[in-house]
Structure formats: structure tokens, C-alpha cells
Scaffold this motif. Structure first.
Motif, mmCIF file in Angstrom:
data_model
loop_
_atom_site.group_PDB
_atom_site.id
_atom_site.type_symbol
_atom_site.label_atom_id
_atom_site.label_comp_id
_atom_site.label_asym_id
_atom_site.label_seq_id
_atom_site.Cartn_x
_atom_site.Cartn_y
_atom_site.Cartn_z
ATOM 1 N N THR A 6 0.959 -1.227 0.070
ATOM 2 C CA THR A 6 -0.120 -0.113 -0.077
ATOM 3 C C THR A 6 0.938 1.179 -0.014
ATOM 4 O O THR A 6 0.577 2.092 -0.552
ATOM 5 C CB THR A 6 -0.859 -0.093 1.252
ATOM 6 N N ILE A 7 1.978 0.978 0.571
ATOM 7 C CA ILE A 7 3.002 2.157 0.872
ATOM 8 C C ILE A 7 3.444 2.710 -0.701
ATOM 9 O O ILE A 7 3.323 3.990 -0.928
ATOM 10 C CB ILE A 7 4.048 2.246 1.861
ATOM 11 N N ILE A 8 3.856 1.581 -1.206
ATOM 12 C CA ILE A 8 4.307 1.665 -2.658
ATOM 13 C C ILE A 8 3.451 2.296 -3.593
ATOM 14 O O ILE A 8 3.511 3.349 -4.275
ATOM 15 C CB ILE A 8 5.088 0.574 -3.331
ATOM 16 N N SER A 9 2.043 1.927 -3.401
ATOM 17 C CA SER A 9 1.040 2.426 -4.261
ATOM 18 C C SER A 9 0.699 3.876 -3.909
ATOM 19 O O SER A 9 0.491 4.580 -4.796
ATOM 20 C CB SER A 9 -0.278 1.579 -3.920
ATOM 21 N N ALA A 10 0.478 4.149 -2.805
ATOM 22 C CA ALA A 10 0.435 5.502 -2.256
ATOM 23 C C ALA A 10 1.392 6.541 -2.635
ATOM 24 O O ALA A 10 1.270 7.673 -3.302
ATOM 25 C CB ALA A 10 0.279 5.516 -0.652
ATOM 26 N N SER A 11 2.585 6.028 -2.818
ATOM 27 C CA SER A 11 3.909 6.763 -3.306
ATOM 28 C C SER A 11 3.518 7.197 -4.767
ATOM 29 O O SER A 11 3.979 8.222 -5.013
ATOM 30 C CB SER A 11 5.169 6.233 -3.071
ATOM 31 N N PHE A 12 3.143 6.155 -5.338
ATOM 32 C CA PHE A 12 3.147 6.306 -6.857
ATOM 33 C C PHE A 12 1.802 7.053 -7.155
ATOM 34 O O PHE A 12 1.973 7.942 -7.851
ATOM 35 C CB PHE A 12 2.796 4.822 -7.238
ATOM 36 N N ALA A 13 0.794 6.885 -6.301
ATOM 37 C CA ALA A 13 -0.363 7.904 -6.463
ATOM 38 C C ALA A 13 -0.207 9.369 -6.161
ATOM 39 O O ALA A 13 -0.488 10.080 -6.837
ATOM 40 C CB ALA A 13 -1.561 7.100 -5.388
ATOM 41 N N GLN A 14 0.686 9.480 -5.071
ATOM 42 C CA GLN A 14 0.863 11.035 -4.676
ATOM 43 C C GLN A 14 1.621 11.448 -5.687
ATOM 44 O O GLN A 14 1.399 12.698 -6.014
ATOM 45 C CB GLN A 14 1.828 10.770 -3.342
ATOM 46 N N ALA A 15 3.064 10.761 -6.183
ATOM 47 C CA ALA A 15 3.633 11.234 -7.148
ATOM 48 C C ALA A 15 2.781 11.872 -8.512
ATOM 49 O O ALA A 15 2.927 12.964 -9.128
ATOM 50 C CB ALA A 15 4.747 10.377 -7.743
ATOM 51 N N ALA A 16 1.961 11.044 -8.787
ATOM 52 C CA ALA A 16 0.961 11.232 -10.065
ATOM 53 C C ALA A 16 0.270 12.535 -9.799
ATOM 54 O O ALA A 16 0.103 13.273 -10.800
ATOM 55 C CB ALA A 16 0.230 10.024 -10.560
ATOM 56 N N ALA A 17 -0.323 12.393 -8.574
ATOM 57 C CA ALA A 17 -1.111 13.469 -8.477
ATOM 58 C C ALA A 17 -0.521 14.908 -8.304
ATOM 59 O O ALA A 17 -0.964 15.976 -8.637
ATOM 60 C CB ALA A 17 -1.875 13.460 -6.942
ATOM 61 N N ARG A 18 0.719 14.789 -7.999
ATOM 62 C CA ARG A 18 1.541 16.035 -7.752
ATOM 63 C C ARG A 18 2.109 16.731 -8.915
ATOM 64 O O ARG A 18 2.232 17.573 -9.063
ATOM 65 C CB ARG A 18 2.694 15.820 -6.764
ATOM 66 N N ARG A 19 1.870 15.620 -9.913
ATOM 67 C CA ARG A 19 2.136 16.070 -11.365
ATOM 68 C C ARG A 19 1.075 16.586 -11.803
ATOM 69 O O ARG A 19 1.050 17.194 -13.182
ATOM 70 C CB ARG A 19 2.633 14.961 -12.080
ATOM 71 N N GLY A 20 -0.215 16.567 -11.401
ATOM 72 C CA GLY A 20 -1.675 17.045 -11.621
ATOM 73 C C GLY A 20 -2.154 16.268 -12.395
ATOM 74 O O GLY A 20 -3.136 16.690 -13.180
ATOM 75 N N GLU A 21 -1.878 14.864 -12.407
ATOM 76 C CA GLU A 21 -2.636 13.887 -12.936
ATOM 77 C C GLU A 21 -3.878 13.392 -12.042
ATOM 78 O O GLU A 21 -3.625 13.490 -10.790
ATOM 79 C CB GLU A 21 -1.788 12.703 -13.356
ATOM 80 N N ARG A 22 -4.890 12.931 -12.580
ATOM 81 C CA ARG A 22 -5.825 12.566 -11.673
ATOM 82 C C ARG A 22 -5.547 11.009 -11.276
ATOM 83 O O ARG A 22 -5.226 10.267 -12.321
ATOM 84 C CB ARG A 22 -7.404 12.601 -12.468
ATOM 85 N N VAL A 23 -5.905 10.736 -10.071
ATOM 86 C CA VAL A 23 -5.615 9.340 -9.777
ATOM 87 C C VAL A 23 -6.714 8.703 -8.933
ATOM 88 O O VAL A 23 -7.234 9.359 -8.266
ATOM 89 C CB VAL A 23 -4.606 9.246 -8.611
ATOM 90 N N LEU A 24 -7.174 7.436 -9.351
ATOM 91 C CA LEU A 24 -8.261 6.900 -8.630
ATOM 92 C C LEU A 24 -7.655 5.455 -8.033
ATOM 93 O O LEU A 24 -7.054 4.878 -8.476
ATOM 94 C CB LEU A 24 -9.314 6.553 -9.755
ATOM 95 N N PHE A 25 -7.905 5.575 -6.837
ATOM 96 C CA PHE A 25 -7.545 4.614 -5.697
ATOM 97 C C PHE A 25 -8.545 3.777 -5.084
ATOM 98 O O PHE A 25 -9.319 4.084 -4.280
ATOM 99 C CB PHE A 25 -6.674 5.176 -4.766
ATOM 100 N N PHE A 26 -8.569 2.549 -5.521
ATOM 101 C CA PHE A 26 -9.651 1.803 -5.393
ATOM 102 C C PHE A 26 -9.050 0.839 -3.887
ATOM 103 O O PHE A 26 -7.979 0.031 -4.326
ATOM 104 C CB PHE A 26 -9.995 0.465 -6.263
ATOM 105 N N SER A 27 -9.695 0.807 -2.772
ATOM 106 C CA SER A 27 -9.138 0.170 -1.868
ATOM 107 C C SER A 27 -10.036 -0.862 -1.393
ATOM 108 O O SER A 27 -11.384 -0.636 -0.992
ATOM 109 C CB SER A 27 -8.866 1.240 -0.606
ATOM 110 N N PHE A 28 -9.868 -2.214 -1.272
ATOM 111 C CA PHE A 28 -10.645 -3.152 -0.945
ATOM 112 C C PHE A 28 -10.308 -3.661 0.570
ATOM 113 O O PHE A 28 -10.711 -4.724 0.987
ATOM 114 C CB PHE A 28 -10.691 -4.133 -1.795
ATOM 115 N N GLU A 29 -9.343 -2.930 1.189
ATOM 116 C CA GLU A 29 -8.826 -3.349 2.503
ATOM 117 C C GLU A 29 -9.205 -2.234 3.554
ATOM 118 O O GLU A 29 -9.552 -2.560 4.776
ATOM 119 C CB GLU A 29 -7.527 -3.603 2.727
ATOM 120 N N GLU A 30 -8.924 -1.060 3.232
ATOM 121 C CA GLU A 30 -8.889 0.153 4.340
ATOM 122 C C GLU A 30 -9.888 1.201 3.714
ATOM 123 O O GLU A 30 -9.873 1.347 2.493
ATOM 124 C CB GLU A 30 -7.582 0.727 4.208
#
Lengths: 585, 116
Positions: free
Chosen positions: A291-315
Motif C-alpha cells: 500500500t505504501i508503494i501504491s500510495a507513493s506512486f499515487a502521490q507522485a502522479a497527483a503532484r504532477r497534476g494527474e488524476r488518480v483513482l485509488f480503489f481500496s478493498f482493505e482500508e
């Protein structure tokens, strides 16, 4: 259409098809239902017969400019309108615009008495009127079998139904007739006897408490068709059949690369991260930091101004944000700016098909350029393995078609990591990162390596994966005689090496000092020798002077004695010698 | 066959008859001039003349001519005789050859016997 080895003759006429517009169905049937002929759609209660029929009609009216008649024997027009409104079909508007006619046939057995021979001419007349009123090309009869319950005398009914199907063919309309599934035959009243052109079976089955819908083309006269059972979904936009076998591999590909959010991980992927639009699998045992690597990836993308959709089936979203905050990943501002969106749902909330339908809907609505599914495995648990693979394939296909980069995490159960499900799924994935635990020295340490990365040079190295309150980092793992060293063993090894270096430095310093001492000693010797020499030189000069003086004195005395003896030849020499004596030191 | 109001057009057919006299409102839907249609019309008239003298209104409708009426009346089978009034609505499908079923359904059987 199925490929032919031989080119068809120009004169050979293929069976004309009528596209349904239902996603996936036209691929299975090679273009749609047989045009101008009736098709029987049968299935048990609640398997989607009416929706199938309604969608066939609505798509015909909207997409293919083929108006249609919906003759319903069970539901009134108002009920039908309400039922299909959930799929976004506005029957009322279509009826107003003369695209669709809704005809409700009401049969109340209790008020009907049979008093002799009859036929169904009344029904024919009404159908004819409805078809002609809008020039309908499509007809749906839902569910014709209600006639058996509403009217006595089955013999008459059977004869009339046979006539009805022939009449529909003569009329040239493409018809869909729905029927209830029978126990020993396809339909309860054996309608398949009359409709011989195309029969589609819908099924709603429960496996391990998970319900999945299936569609099968039982029969399609005069055409090749997929005979398998295909899972299908009823989503917000109607039916969606998932023909895994017919998926095309013709996505556009991008050469653009996007960062993983972890510089060292980028470095492992030839320095620039993943390809845009690729699919990435992140496999790991529990607690390895997926999840941490996923979140890092998501954060990096969002910081570049891209839209990120995060499906979470655990938390839940809040839980993820809190947890990531603890390691220095601040996701809340990105959520507030609308660049990051979470979608959380318990996997057991509904079946796989519904999950996928929801995901499709979310993706279509949010239009993300990065999608994270954490974890895909818990989603796959809500279906049987073959279904799951089909569904995931569909999802990946959908994402790739839209150039959406997708990251899927996958939970493995320790031991050997290459489990079958991953191996099956890996063929769909472009990159595969593996997170693993190493146990040793009474501790557990995380490592990461790149198992595959299509289309890029990537590191073959195992990196230790560190999580601190400043985020994540990758460090080189030491490779020692006993294998990979991580954690304190790595630290110990580091300390050992540091000590060795220190020792070497100290040794060198000591050597230097020794040399220095030698040099100083040598200098001292040299200066001693020089002072000895100088002492000797001074002595030598003194001796020389003494010798000179003595000679002079001797000369003077000789001159004096000469003068005494009357000899005057050496007087000048005596005068010159005197000042020289005064100058010597 | 033409749609025709056969017997005394005392009131508008769509409205329940008013007045003290009990009036029967019957509509017979047939499909074309077939033998079956002919039989049905014949038997309906017989019924009216025998059992409902002076207190009925029979309308014969050809669904080929007026398909809209067939739709509005929810006609599926032909011939269909619909008793619009008195309530409840009753539908008799077939050529009306089964007199017992017809009279029984119209609740005229006991009535007729009592009179006879």
C-alpha cells in the motif's frame, strides 16, 4: 465474423445480422442477432431477460435508428419505464419521440371464460398496429409464456404461437422473445420448438456464495458463434458480456514514462519509471509495504497534476490517509484538490461483476490517468478463478484502451511467492515488482526487486526497502557469503567494513608518522654532520691562520735579524702581512 | 364486418347506463368475417334476445377495422365478448358455442331457470 481460409464467393450471401449494441454480445455472435428473425432468450427468474430485451430495443432505437416495439405481458409501461431507468434508458422520452412503443398486454385469468374456439388474432392486430405506427424494425415479446397462464387451451396456444413466429418472420422484424427457463427443457413451455434460429441462455448461478451471471449462445443457425459461457454484468450502462477470447491486442502504446514516486525505484527501472498506460503488478506477503508503494506512486502522479483513482478493498480512505501521513505521505491536500479520489468497498459487499461494474463507472466518471487497485486479490476472491481472470482481463483491457496506467497490488500468502494466480495474472501485466520479507537475526526485513519490466532495461538487484517517517527509500542490500544481508545484518556488515577502513586509515597515518620521524631524524643527522663539518672547517682555518702567523712572525723575525744583519730586501713584505692578521676571526 | 351498435342505442356506450332499468353493456370483438366470427355474433345476439330482452346494448367491433379499440380493451384472443357492465368485467373468449359456460359466467343460468 469468423475468419475464413478461403475468400467467400461474391455470390454467397451471409446471414444478415442485427447488431444489439450490447457490449460484448455482438463480438460473440459475430455481429448480432439474426436480422428479421426471432431470437429466444431464456433463463430463470432474475437473470436479466427483460433487461437484455429492453437494451436490445433501446440501443436499436438510439444507436442504429431502428425503432422498436416492446410488448410486455408481465409489466405495465410505467413499471418497465421505472425498471430500465436504472440503466439510464429513458423509455418515456423514446416513446414520445416515436422511437419505441410500449404495449402492455394484460391477461387476468380470473375474468376470462373459455366458451369455444378462438385464435390470437387480437394479439396479432395489436402487434401489427404497434409495429406499423412507428415503422418498427425490432420487436420484443416479454414474456410470451404469460399467455399459457392467462389463456386456457394449450393446443390452441401452441398452434397460434407457431403462427406468430412465422408472422414475425414475414413481417421482417428482428424479434427477441423471452421465456422462463424450464426444468428439463430450455423453456418451461417448450418455446424453443418454434424459435429455431437463435437461442440465448442466461443464467444466474451461485458458486461459493457468489452469484455470477452467464450468457451462452445455445444455437445460432447459419452462423458461427462462440459457444462458451460468458460472464456478463448488469451495470449502470446496461449489460456487458465479457468475451475474454475476443479481446483485441491493439492498444495504442505510449513511450512516455512516469515516475514511481521513489527515486531509487525509478533508477531500477532504467532511471525513468513505468511506461504510461502500462499495467503494473505489485506482489507481496502481508506487511511488505504494498500500500505504501501504491500510495507513493499515487502521490507522485497527483503532484504532477494527474488524476488518480485509488480503489481500496482493505482500508477506508481515512485510514489510508492517516497511515500514509505517518510515513510522510500527505494525501489529504491532493484529495481536497480533486486530483486523488478514493473508492473503498468491502470485497464481500457484492459479487465480482458488481465490483467491476462499479469500477467501470467510477473510472468513466472520474477519467483518471492512474488507477490503483489495492489489492486485486481480495477482489478476485469474490469470484471463481476463471471468472476473476476474465474480469481482470476486461478491466486491464479497458484501462489500457484509455491509456490509463494501472497498479495492482496482490497479496500472497508467504512461502514461495510465485503463486499460480499471480503467474496467471502476470501475463497481463507489463511490469511486476516483488516485495518480500527476509527473516534472519531475529528480525524481518523488506526487500524489493523487479521481476519483469517489459520494454525497458531494469535492475536485477535486490534492494532493501526502508520505511521511515520521511517516506520510503531503497538501499543496496549486502550480498554476503550467507546470502543477502538486510537490516541489522546489513548494518553490522556496514560497521565491519567501516572499521576495516578506519583501521587501514590509522595504519596509513602511523606509517606516515614513522616516515616523518625518519625524515626528521635524517634531517637531524644531516645538520649534525654539517655542524661537525663547520666546526672542523673553523678549526682548520684557525690552524691555517696560526700557521700563517707563525710564518709571518718567522719572516718578521728573519727580517729583523736581516736588518740587524744589514739586509733590507724584505721590509715591505712584513708591512703587508700585519693587516691580514687583524681581519681573521 | 362493420362495427355496429346493434340494439337500442339508449345511452352512450362508454358510459354506464343510467336510469332505473338494469342495462347490460356487451362488446364483442371479432377478427374479420370468418365463420368463427359469424358464429360468435350469432350466438351473442341470440343470448341478448333470449335472456336480456330490452335491457342490453351490444356492440360488435372488428379488430381489423379498429385495432386501436382492441388495444384499449386489452384484447388478445378473438372472438372475445366483454361484459363491461354490470361489473365486474367478464371476458368470454371463443365462438360462444359453449352456452353453459357463457351463461354461467354471465350469471344468467340461475336467473334463466328461475324465470323459466
Amino acid at each position: 465474423m469468423k475468419k475464413h481460409l478461403l475468400k467467400p464467393h461474391a455470390g454467397v450471401r451471409r446471414l444478415p445480422k442485427c447488431p444489439t449494441g450490447i457490449q460484448g454480445l455482438d463480438e460473440i455472435t459475430g455481429g448480432g442477432l439474426p436480422r428479421g428473425r426471432p431470437t429466444l432468450v431464456c433463463g430463470g427468474a432474475g437473470c436479466g431477460k427483460t433487461l437484455f430485451a429492453a437494451e436490445f430495443l433501446v440501443r436499436g432505437a438510439v444507436q442504429f435508428d431502428e425503432p422498436g416495439v416492446l410488448m410486455s405481458f408481465e409489466e405495465t409501461a410505467a413499471e418497465l419505464e421505472a425498471n430500465v431507468a436504472s440503466l439510464g434508458f429513458d423509455l418515456q422520452a423514446l416513446a414520445r419521440n416515436k422511437k419505441i412503443v410500449l404495449e402492455h398486454v394484460h391477461l387476468e385469468r380470473s375474468e376470462i371464460h373459455e366458451t369455444g374456439e378462438y385464435d390470437l388474432e387480437g394479439l396479432f392486430v395489436r402487434l401489427n398496429l404497434a409495429i406499423d405506427s412507428i415503422g418498427a424494425k425490432r420487436v420484443v415479446l416479454d414474456t410470451l409464456e404469460a399467455l399459457f397462464a392467462g389463456l386456457p387451451n394449450e393446443a390452441i396456444l401452441r398452434a397460434e404461437l407457431r403462427r406468430l413466429f412465422r408472422w414475425l418472420k414475414d413481417k421482417g422484424v428482428t424479434a427477441v422473445i423471452t421465456a422462463e427457463r424450464g426444468r428439463e427443457q430450455l423453456t418451461r413451455h417448450g418455446l424453443e420448438e418454434y424459435v429455431s434460429d437463435c437461442v440465448i441462455l442466461l443464467d444466474h448461478r451461485v458458486n461459493d456464495q457468489i452469484a455470477t451471471r452467464h450468457l451462452r449462445v445455445v444455437k445460432y443457425r447459419g452462423a458461427l458463434h462462440g459457444t462458451n459461457e460468458f460472464p456478463f454484468l448488469i451495470g449502470d450502462k446496461g449489460l456487458s458480456v465479457l468475451p475474454i477470447t475476443s479481446l483485441g491486442l491493439n492498444h495504442k502504446v505510449s513511450n512516455q514514462r512516469i515516475s514511481t514516486g521513489i527515486p531509487r525505484l525509478d533508477a531500477m527501472l532504467s532511471g525513468r519509471g513505468f511506461f504510461r498506460g502500462s499495467s503494473i503488478l505489485l506482489t507481496g506477503t502481508p506487511g511488505t509495504g504494498k500500500t505504501i508503494i501504491s500510495a507513493s506512486f499515487a502521490q507522485a502522479a497527483a503532484r504532477r497534476g494527474e488524476r488518480v483513482l485509488f480503489f481500496s478493498f482493505e482500508e477506508s480512505p481515512n485510514q489510508i490517509m492517516r497511515n500514509m501521513h505517518s510515513i510522510g505521505l500527505r494525501l489529504e491536500p491532493l484529495v481536497k484538490r480533486g486530483l486523488l479520489r478514493f473508492h473503498s468497498a468491502r470485497p464481500s459487499l457484492y459479487g465480482l461483476e458488481m465490483h467491476l461494474a462499479t469500477m467501470f463507472k467510477e473510472i468513466a466518471a472520474f477519467k483518471p490517468s492512474v488507477v490503483v487497485v489495492d489489492p486485486i486479490t481480495s477482489l478476485m476472491d469474490s469470484g471463481t478463478s476463471s471468472e476473476s481472470k476474465a474480469m481482470v482481463t476486461r478491466l486491464i483491457d479497458y484501462l489500457k484502451a484509455g491509456q490509463v496506467t494501472s497498479l495492482f497490488t496482490s497479496l500472497t500468502q508467504g512461502g514461495h511467492v510465485l503463486q499460480q494466480s499471480e503467474a496467471a495474472m502476470s501475463s497481463l501485466m507489463d511490469s511486476w515488482l516483488l516485495l518480500q520479507d527476509f527473516e534472519g537475526n531475529g528480525e524481518r526485513n523488506r526487500v524489493l526487486y523487479v521481476l519483469k519490466a517489459r520494454g525497458m532495461a531494469h535492475s536485477n538487484q535486490i534492494r532493501e526497502f526502508l520505511i521511515s517517517d520521511r517516506g520510503v527509500d531503497l538501499v543496496d542490500a549486502y550480498i554476503g557469503a550467507s546470502g543477502v544481508l538486510t537490516g541489522s545484518a546489513r548494518a553490522a556488515q556496514g560497521a565491519l567494513e567501516k572499521a576495516a577502513v578506519l583501521a587501514a586509515q590509522q595504519e596509513a597515518a602511523q606509517l606516515k608518522r614513522q616516515v616523518e620521524r625518519k625524515r626528521i631524524a635524517l634531517d637531524r643527522q644531516i645538520s649534525g654532520l654539517r655542524s661537525d663539518y663547520e666546526t672542523e672547517a673553523v678549526e682548520l682555518r684557525r690552524i691555517a691562520d696560526q700557521v700563517g702567523n707563525r710564518t709571518h712572525v718567522l719572516g718578521t723575525e728573519r727580517a729583523a735579524s736581516g736588518r740587524l744583519r744589514g739586509a733590507d730586501a724584505n721590509v715591505d713584505a712584513t708591512r703587508r702581512a700585519k693587516p691580514r692578521l687583524g681581519r681573521s676571526h | 364486418m362493420r362495427a355496429a351498435a346493434v340494439k337500442p342505442g339508449t345511452v352512450h356506450p362508454d358510459r354506464p347506463p343510467a336510469g332505473g332499468k338494469k342495462l347490460w353493456q356487451l362488446r364483442l370483438y371479432v377478427a374479420g368475417a370468418t365463420e368463427r366470427s359469424r358464429q360468435a355474433v350469432l350466438r351473442a345476439r341470440q343470448l341478448c334476445e333470449v335472456d336480456l330482452v330490452g335491457q342490453y346494448e351490444l356492440q360488435v367491433i372488428d379488430v381489423y377495422q379498429q385495432p386501436g379499440l382492441a388495444r384499449d380493451a386489452q384484447i388478445v384472443a378473438t372472438p372475445t365478448l366483454v361484459r363491461e357492465f354490470p361489473r365486474p368485467v367478464r371476458r368470454f373468449i371463443g365462438n360462444l358455442s359453449n352456452t353453459a359456460a357463457l351463461l354461467g359466467g354471465l350469471e344468467l343460468l340461475t336467473n334463466a331457470k328461475a324465470i323459466g
